[in-house]
Design a protein around this motif. Structure first.
Motif, PDB file in Angstrom:
ATOM      1  N   GLY A 398       0.777  -1.182  -0.064  1.00 25.01           N
ATOM      2  CA  GLY A 398       0.158  -0.032  -0.077  1.00 25.01           C
ATOM      3  C   GLY A 398       1.004   1.220  -0.175  1.00 25.01           C
ATOM      4  N   THR A 399       2.158   1.221  -0.329  1.00 25.36           N
ATOM      5  CA  THR A 399       3.074   2.415  -0.251  1.00 25.36           C
ATOM      6  C   THR A 399       3.205   2.773  -1.734  1.00 25.36           C
ATOM      7  OG1 THR A 399       4.195   1.492   1.814  1.00 25.36           O
ATOM      8  CG2 THR A 399       5.368   3.257   0.227  1.00 25.36           C
ATOM      9  N   ARG A 400       3.090   4.039  -1.941  1.00 24.13           N
ATOM     10  CA  ARG A 400       3.506   4.652  -3.331  1.00 24.13           C
ATOM     11  C   ARG A 400       4.997   4.578  -3.532  1.00 24.13           C
ATOM     12  NH1 ARG A 400       4.842   9.979  -4.233  1.00 24.13           N
ATOM     13  NH2 ARG A 400       4.243  10.524  -2.269  1.00 24.13           N
ATOM     14  N   ILE A 401       5.273   3.969  -4.547  1.00 21.47           N
ATOM     15  CA  ILE A 401       6.667   4.014  -5.246  1.00 21.47           C
ATOM     16  C   ILE A 401       6.839   4.959  -6.273  1.00 21.47           C
ATOM     17  CG2 ILE A 401       8.611   2.605  -5.836  1.00 21.47           C
ATOM     18  CD1 ILE A 401       7.833   1.963  -2.903  1.00 21.47           C
ATOM     19  N   ASP A 402       7.600   5.811  -6.426  1.00 19.76           N
ATOM     20  CA  ASP A 402       7.885   6.760  -7.468  1.00 19.76           C
ATOM     21  C   ASP A 402       8.787   5.917  -8.601  1.00 19.76           C
ATOM     22  OD1 ASP A 402       5.990   8.863  -6.662  1.00 19.76           O
ATOM     23  OD2 ASP A 402       7.582   9.604  -5.416  1.00 19.76           O
ATOM     24  N   GLY A 403       8.519   6.053  -9.739  1.00 13.10           N
ATOM     25  CA  GLY A 403       9.502   5.513 -10.745  1.00 13.10           C
ATOM     26  C   GLY A 403       8.937   6.180 -12.092  1.00 13.10           C
ATOM     27  N   TRP A 404      10.092   5.965 -13.039  1.00 16.50           N
ATOM     28  CA  TRP A 404      10.059   6.919 -14.254  1.00 16.50           C
ATOM     29  C   TRP A 404      10.607   5.586 -15.425  1.00 16.50           C
ATOM     30  CZ3 TRP A 404      11.582   8.642  -9.750  1.00 16.50           C
ATOM     31  CH2 TRP A 404      11.062   9.796  -9.239  1.00 16.50           C
ATOM     32  N   ILE A 405      10.314   5.922 -16.728  1.00 18.98           N
ATOM     33  CA  ILE A 405      10.609   5.015 -17.751  1.00 18.98           C
ATOM     34  C   ILE A 405      11.283   6.188 -18.790  1.00 18.98           C
ATOM     35  CG2 ILE A 405       9.369   3.395 -17.754  1.00 18.98           C
ATOM     36  CD1 ILE A 405       7.639   4.463 -20.106  1.00 18.98           C
ATOM     37  N   ILE A 406      12.379   5.753 -19.209  1.00 18.73           N
ATOM     38  CA  ILE A 406      12.984   6.803 -20.601  1.00 18.73           C
ATOM     39  C   ILE A 406      13.051   5.743 -21.881  1.00 18.73           C
ATOM     40  CG2 ILE A 406      15.046   7.990 -21.595  1.00 18.73           C
ATOM     41  CD1 ILE A 406      16.011   8.335 -18.782  1.00 18.73           C
ATOM     42  N   LYS A 407      12.070   6.237 -22.931  1.00 19.93           N
ATOM     43  CA  LYS A 407      12.228   5.610 -24.117  1.00 19.93           C
ATOM     44  C   LYS A 407      13.438   5.619 -24.959  1.00 19.93           C
ATOM     45  CE  LYS A 407       7.023   6.026 -24.310  1.00 19.93           C
ATOM     46  NZ  LYS A 407       6.019   6.333 -24.988  1.00 19.93           N
ATOM     47  N   PRO A 408      13.686   4.362 -25.850  1.00 18.61           N
ATOM     48  CA  PRO A 408      15.017   4.285 -26.473  1.00 18.61           C
ATOM     49  C   PRO A 408      14.830   5.334 -27.682  1.00 18.61           C
ATOM     50  CG  PRO A 408      13.349   2.527 -26.934  1.00 18.61           C
ATOM     51  CD  PRO A 408      12.838   3.284 -25.945  1.00 18.61           C
ATOM     52  N   PHE A 409      15.854   5.759 -28.110  1.00 17.93           N
ATOM     53  CA  PHE A 409      16.053   6.568 -29.219  1.00 17.93           C
ATOM     54  C   PHE A 409      15.321   5.842 -30.444  1.00 17.93           C
ATOM     55  CE2 PHE A 409      18.720   7.572 -33.060  1.00 17.93           C
ATOM     56  CZ  PHE A 409      18.489   8.978 -33.401  1.00 17.93           C
ATOM     57  N   GLY A 410      14.782   6.546 -31.229  1.00 20.98           N
ATOM     58  CA  GLY A 410      13.968   6.033 -32.533  1.00 20.98           C
ATOM     59  C   GLY A 410      12.853   5.275 -32.087  1.00 20.98           C
ATOM     60  N   TYR A 411      12.316   5.349 -30.799  1.00 16.83           N
ATOM     61  CA  TYR A 411      11.124   4.417 -30.391  1.00 16.83           C
ATOM     62  C   TYR A 411       9.932   4.154 -31.559  1.00 16.83           C
ATOM     63  CZ  TYR A 411       7.145   3.056 -27.651  1.00 16.83           C
ATOM     64  OH  TYR A 411       5.982   2.434 -27.016  1.00 16.83           O
ATOM     65  N   ASP A 412       9.795   2.979 -31.590  1.00 13.53           N
ATOM     66  CA  ASP A 412       8.549   2.597 -32.336  1.00 13.53           C
ATOM     67  C   ASP A 412       7.464   1.810 -31.546  1.00 13.53           C
ATOM     68  OD1 ASP A 412       6.575   1.458 -34.331  1.00 13.53           O
ATOM     69  OD2 ASP A 412       8.229   1.656 -35.958  1.00 13.53           O
ATOM     70  N   GLU A 413       6.239   2.133 -31.288  1.00 11.52           N
ATOM     71  CA  GLU A 413       5.511   1.309 -30.450  1.00 11.52           C
ATOM     72  C   GLU A 413       5.356  -0.075 -31.066  1.00 11.52           C
ATOM     73  OE1 GLU A 413       1.083   3.112 -32.076  1.00 11.52           O
ATOM     74  OE2 GLU A 413       2.025   3.516 -29.852  1.00 11.52           O
ATOM     75  N   ASN A 414       5.467  -0.244 -32.158  1.00 11.05           N
ATOM     76  CA  ASN A 414       5.357  -1.568 -32.960  1.00 11.05           C
ATOM     77  C   ASN A 414       6.666  -2.490 -32.861  1.00 11.05           C
ATOM     78  OD1 ASN A 414       2.718  -0.950 -34.040  1.00 11.05           O
ATOM     79  ND2 ASN A 414       3.650   0.518 -35.554  1.00 11.05           N
ATOM     80  N   LYS A 415       7.691  -2.148 -32.162  1.00  7.24           N
ATOM     81  CA  LYS A 415       8.856  -3.042 -32.023  1.00  7.24           C
ATOM     82  C   LYS A 415       9.100  -3.272 -30.795  1.00  7.24           C
ATOM     83  CE  LYS A 415      11.440  -0.478 -36.035  1.00  7.24           C
ATOM     84  NZ  LYS A 415      12.758   0.013 -36.247  1.00  7.24           N
TER      85      LYS A 415
END
Length: 645
Positions: A398-415
């Motif tokens: 029940g504890t909030r954990i802060d986190g993040w993502i960085i998408k890769p260069f040239g990101y394509d959601e179909n890959k």
């Protein structure tokens, strides 16, 4: 847009030490840049007009050291002494650039502060193992021999420190008189000087066997040299001290509630005694981590008769204002992290990083924030800077954990992409949304990078940061649940191509993770520790850190320490692991990396170790430029081998 490369580090400028003149409307700061040719850092002084914002380079020799304002238009600058164990000073005329010799002090000076008249306060390193009147020839003859009789016996970035003491002196420039203030076995902590330069307060403690973390508080009359003890050295842990508005503010704690994870509360000196004015639950100073800072900056200043101090809260660091009655307010919020402050009248100057940006100099006045420099604009021009996208969650407790993502260069959601879990050190520091070159470089090479602040991290109060006797348990749960959450949010990540990396505490957790799960296909463990039992007697902080954090010593809790040792779980490791360690890392000694590496080799696990000569625990943040690039090259090589087959 082009990806960020490892060699782009050479183009970054690091700002530090912003200091305002007490004589006129000028401020000076240091700008450092990496130099591949010398494999070092070139540091120069810059000046800024706090009101117009006009900036100008003062020096070009690349060897700028510590400085202070001597008088209007003149700096007193520190240089390495021509003789061993001495420190030279010179005057620098800010308008002409001319220099002339000032004086030489017969010590290795850590810090020089101007007092009233011709008096200076000197903090110098004194080696008490040998007589102070030894000749230079006699000192050189002793260089091959080291006396060890105390804990700690070495310190990261310094070397062997047994018998060494930071010592306080008064120096009269006019008469040449040098008066020692603290005793032979007294270890100086922090200092604060009154507005008129006639009084000095300092912290520290005397020891002969083992240095502990509590300090006394003392008052020095600069004119007479007389010292008064205000607080005995065995009562409180004292951190920062600062004079503001005629009051002495003291950050201190009895550590009687949560031990070492307790934050320092705020006190003021009243009638020769400390009076608490504010219960505090946040780190004083900037504890949002990045690999794009270099140099020291002040976290406190006086503003309109009150104390201005930096405070780390969640993912940010910003200034707060504290009055002698305990009234505290946020001076101004900042979407990023302020790491150094100075005040000129009603203007606050500060160095800081905003989201996706490198350091610059800023000012705050009339409730408005203005950027004064653009020294790093060119460094990121035309580059893909992956935005840290919030990916926090509520864990199973029940504890909030802060986190993040960085998408890769040239990101394509179909890959489909490989992904890396990056873990900070500490553990009581925090990731924010700052620019981290290592992460951006990895994203530029086609990786998702994801990171979070598990229980044990800073910015959420002492209770959240307290994982004493819980290492490898609640934090491990948070990392694994965060990984599950990221995979659910980002179906483009190939769960069979996950990597994990971290340094210091992050290295400990890398070692722990590979022994407790096989979900990661590759790992890079940096400046790590793996065995609190052996670390206790080898690390410069082991005898205090391990005893507190694992609530045990090898004599009263051997089994408990072993249960929290990643080394115990080495027989279960299957993950190919690269170990990176510096030969002069005394925080997490080289032996810790070797123990884990040897255990994996013994059990047939693919592993390598890359060692860096002449580097310490700070390799990734202030190591030699070519070494920093080589470290990144090795990390990239390892993940390319096992995650991009």
């Amino acid at each position: 847009m082009n990806p960020i490369l490892m060699e782009d580090l050479l183009g970054y400028r690091f700002l530090s030490g912003i200091t305002v003149s007490p004589f006129e409307n000028r401020a000076v700061f240091t700008v450092a840049v990496q130099d591949a040719r010398s494999n070092g850092y070139k540091k120069n002084l810059w000046q800024v007009d706090p009101f117009t914002g006009k900036t100008e380079k003062l020096t070009s020799h690349g060897k700028a050291g510590a400085f202070l304002f001597e008088k209007a238009g003149t700096l007193l600058c520190q240089k390495p002494g021509k003789k061993l164990g001495t420190t030279d000073y010179e005057y620098l005329e800010m308008d002409t650039g001319k220099t002339e010799p000032a004086f030489t002090l017969p010590w290795a000076v850590n810090k020089l502060e101007k007092l009233c008249g011709d008096l200076y306060l000197v903090n110098a390193d004194i080696d008490t193992n040998y007589p102070e009147d030894m000749t230079e020839e006699e000192r050189k003859a002793e260089e091959d021999y080291i006396k060890v009789g105390e804990l700690p016996f070495w310190d990261n970035g310094v070397g062997y420190v047994s018998g060494h003491r930071d010592t306080l002196f008064l120096y009269n420039k006019k008469t040449g008189e040098k008066k020692r203030i603290t005793g032979e076995k007294f270890a100086l902590g922090n200092t604060a000087v009154s507005a008129d330069g006639k009084k000095v307060w300092y912290t520290g403690a005397e020891y002969t066997q083992m240095k502990l973390d509590k300090s006394g508080l003392y008052e020095l009359d600069a004119l007479t040299g007389k010292v008064k003890e205000l607080l005995p050295q065995d009562k409180m842990r004292i951190g920062q001290i600062k004079c503001a508005g005629g009051e002495l503010y003291v950050a201190a704690s009895f550590c009687d509630k949560m031990g070492g994870t307790e934050k320092n509360d705020w006190y003021i000196l009243k009638g020769g005694k400390l009076e608490k004015i504010l219960d505090n639950d946040y780190t004083i100073g900037c504890n949002i981590t990045t690999d794009c800072r270099y140099g020291r900056s002040s976290s406190m200043a006086e503003y309109q008769g009150k104390l201005l101090y930096l405070s780390t809260v969640e993912k940010t660091c910003f200034p707060k204002l504290l009055g002698p009655d305990g009234t505290m307010e946020v001076l101004f919020p900042f979407d990023g992290a302020v790491d150094g402050v100075a005040v000129c009248g009603d203007t606050v100057l500060f160095t800081a990083m905003k989201k996706g940006k490198l350091q610059e100099l800023w000012c705050w006045k009339d409730d408005k924030i203005r950027q004064l420099t653009r020294l790093n604009t060119h460094a990121l021009s035309g580059k893909y800077v992956g935005e840290p996208e919030y990916c926090g969650f509520v864990n199973s407790q029940g504890t909030r954990i802060d986190g993040w993502i960085i998408k890769p260069f040239g990101y394509d959601e179909n890959k489909s992409y490989p992904a890396l879990l990056s873990m900070h050190g500490g553990p009581c520091v925090a990731w924010g949304e700052l620019f981290v070159h290592e992460m951006q470089m990895l994203a530029g090479q086609g990786y998702f990078v994801f990171f979070c602040n598990p229980r044990g991290s800073d910015g959420r109060g002492a209770k959240f940061a307290d994982i004493k006797n819980k290492y490898g348990t609640v934090d491990f749960e948070d990392f694994m649940e965060f990984t599950d959450h990221v995979l659910e949010c980002c179906p483009q990540i190939d769960k069979n191509r996950l990597g994990v990396l971290g340094g210091s505490y992050g290295g400990y957790m890398t070692n722990w993770i590979i022994g407790n799960t096989t979900r990661f296909a590759a790992a890079v463990s940096q400046r790590s520790f793996c065995n609190p039992i052996s670390d206790f007697g080898n690390s410069c902080i082991g005898y205090t850190f391990d005893a507190k954090e694992f609530a045990a010593t090898p004599w009263n809790g051997l089994d408990r320490m072993w249960d929290h040792a990643p080394l115990k779980y080495a027989p279960y490791v299957k993950t190919p692991t690269l170990f990176i360690h510096s030969l002069e890392d005394y925080n997490c000694p080289l032996s810790q990396g070797f123990e884990m590496f040897a255990a994996l080799k013994y059990h047939g696990v693919t592993s390598e170790m890359v060692l860096f000569k002449g580097e310490n625990h700070e390799l990734s943040r202030s190591g030699k430029p070519l070494h920093r690039q080589r470290r990144l090259k090795e990390i990239l090589r390892w993940f390319e081998t096992y995650l991009k087959k």
